[in-house]
Design an enzyme around this catalytic site. Structure first.
Site, PDB file in Angstrom:
ATOM      1  N   ASP A 105     -11.490 -33.831 -36.489  1.00 13.28           N
ATOM      2  CA  ASP A 105     -11.980 -34.527 -35.283  1.00 13.28           C
ATOM      3  C   ASP A 105     -12.269 -33.563 -34.135  1.00 13.28           C
ATOM      4  O   ASP A 105     -12.141 -33.930 -32.968  1.00 13.28           O
ATOM      5  CB  ASP A 105     -10.971 -35.593 -34.820  1.00 13.28           C
ATOM      6  CG  ASP A 105     -10.528 -36.508 -35.938  1.00 13.28           C
ATOM      7  OD1 ASP A 105     -11.407 -37.103 -36.580  1.00 13.28           O
ATOM      8  OD2 ASP A 105      -9.309 -36.620 -36.179  1.00 13.28           O
ATOM      9  N   HIS A 161     -18.594 -37.805 -38.919  1.00 10.17           N
ATOM     10  CA  HIS A 161     -19.127 -36.888 -37.914  1.00 10.17           C
ATOM     11  C   HIS A 161     -19.983 -37.690 -36.942  1.00 10.17           C
ATOM     12  O   HIS A 161     -20.967 -38.306 -37.328  1.00 10.17           O
ATOM     13  CB  HIS A 161     -19.947 -35.772 -38.575  1.00 10.17           C
ATOM     14  CG  HIS A 161     -19.095 -34.781 -39.289  1.00 10.17           C
ATOM     15  ND1 HIS A 161     -19.597 -33.692 -39.964  1.00 10.17           N
ATOM     16  CD2 HIS A 161     -17.752 -34.699 -39.436  1.00 10.17           C
ATOM     17  CE1 HIS A 161     -18.600 -32.986 -40.485  1.00 10.17           C
ATOM     18  NE2 HIS A 161     -17.476 -33.586 -40.183  1.00 10.17           N
TER      19      HIS A 161
END
Length: 435
Positions: free
Chosen positions: A18, A46
């Site tokens: 992340d 993503h």
């Protein structure tokens, strides 16, 4: 034949995932002809913001947003045909040409319904002791790969072989489901019918990805290798057992895409200006106070695929030092610097106390990390906004000092700073392809 010179870059998450890899890959894709995913599955999302519009990619490389860029899913990825085709349809509905620019390795391991069933049943059985998987069958699929019983993409186009392999692997998984996990068995006919129904749509994209990447290199084309998750979730080098099921380090790009290691010339490590983690596992610099809540709120720290809240803490330079060594990182990209705007003081992890001794790098294994007490260094914060700044000299003085200290602790230069979610909100100190 004289080989033309190309430059290839690997983008790696340096923390627990992340970190903002998607935006940076999308930005770098302007300099390449191919973008490659080489590990993981559709458990990693993503997030890209293009002209204010949010796009989440789970399997397809972030380069798909650029016309003229070919995207590759390498053999190291575990592939759910259903998830891939659904993602393709979502992108096509948004007006993108996907199928003519996407190649899927014929030797990718397939994720099939019994993998999902096993994944969910295991987590349910573990209760409070669960790892915190996404329940998408990633781990069980990798298990089959290592145990040499996996079905692969190429098997979809040989129905007799598919049936033979399915009978063997499902005999094993149904035994585990019914006798050990207390769950319902999975129907072989249903698995086969679903897979065969999806195969024709997948077929035009199936290729020998390794050979095609080699050909691009021979032509002098630049390639970008897009990592998923983060180095601290690596199945070997992460906080085991609270890790993912694949190797997330830069070296995995070679095995997971089918290219020689000499093809990996520059490694860009993506890291937040603070630290986050999803799910279970030790986290030495975690903040369980109002500052942690503030970071999560301002940083919008919720998983792009699962929606799960992320745990937040101070930047852990000693953990980053481990990532730098594991990946051979050439330069760092710092993301979400703006989340720290307005803090009077900022803490930075420089090491740990472990059994009374100082350690300047993250220990191996979850048990050892859980015993480590973070050693923090206090730095002055800044009140000015850093959002959207594109020149390093225009950052607040204390923001620059913070970044300089991060680079010093980690032992690697900062080449990029992301100051917002849009691809243009980026400070370039050294361009990975042009520097």
């Amino acid at each position: 034949m004289i080989r033309k010179m190309s430059k290839n870059v690997v983008v790696i998450g340096t923390q627990w995932g992340d970190e903002g890899k998607g935006k940076i890959v999308d930005w770098l894709a302007e300099s390449v002809q191919g973008v490659v995913r080489f590990q993981g599955g559709h458990n990693a999302g993503h997030t890209l913001w293009i002209n204010g519009k949010k796009t989440i990619l789970r399997l397809i490389p972030s380069g798909i947003m650029h016309d003229g860029v070919t995207c590759f899913i390498g053999n190291g990825v575990v592939l759910s045909p259903e998830a891939l085709l659904r993602e393709i349809e979502e992108l096509e509905a948004a007006g993108l040409d996907v199928r003519s620019r996407l190649q899927v390795s014929e030797i990718c391991t397939l994720i099939l319904p019994y993998h999902v069933a096993v994944d969910k049943a295991r987590e349910a059985r573990k209760g409070e002791g669960k790892i915190g998987t996404t329940g998408r069958g990633i781990g069980p699929a990798y298990e089959d790969k290592v145990a040499r019983r996996a079905l692969r993409v190429q098997d979809l186009f040989n129905p007799a072989l598919f049936d033979e392999k399915l009978a063997e692997v499902l005999d094993y998984h149904n035994f585990v489901l019914t006798q050990y996990l207390g769950a319902e068995p999975v129907s072989a006919n249903e698995v086969r019918d679903q897979a065969m129904a999806l195969a024709p749509a997948l077929a035009p994209m199936v290729r020998d990805v390794s050979s095609n990447l080699f050909a691009l290199q021979q032509e002098g084309k630049n390639l970008l290798f897009e990592g998923a998750q983060g180095a601290l979730l690596d199945v070997d080098h992460g906080t085991y057992p609270f890790v993912t099921s694949s190797n997330c380090v830069a070296g995995a790009a070679s095995a997971g895409a089918g290219v020689g290691p000499q093809a990996l010339q520059y490694v860009l490590g993506i890291t937040k200006a603070y630290t986050t983690r999803v799910g279970s596992g030790p986290f030495p610099t975690e903040l369980v106070d109002e500052i942690g809540t503030r970071l999560a709120t301002i940083g919008k720290e919720f998983g792009s695929v699962t929606g799960r809240p992320r745990r937040c803490g101070w930047f852990d330079g000693a953990a980053l030092k481990r990532s730098v060594r594991l990946n051979g990182i050439s330069g760092l990209c710092i993301t979400k610097l703006d989340v720290l705007d307005g803090l009077e003081t900022i803490q930075l992890g420089v090491g740990y106390r472990v059994n009374g001794e100082f350690r300047d790098v993250l220990p191996y294994g979850a048990h050892a990390v859980a015993q480590a007490q973070a050693v923090l260094e206090e730095l002055p914060g800044w009140t000015e906004s850093t959002v959207g700044i594109t020149e390093y000299s225009k950052l607040p003085v204390n923001a620059r000092r913070y970044l300089e200290r991060v680079a010093e602790v980690c032992g690697v230069p900062i080449d990029l700073v992301s100051t917002g979610p849009d691809r243009n909100e980026t400070i370039v100190l050294r361009h990975p392809f042009k520097g």
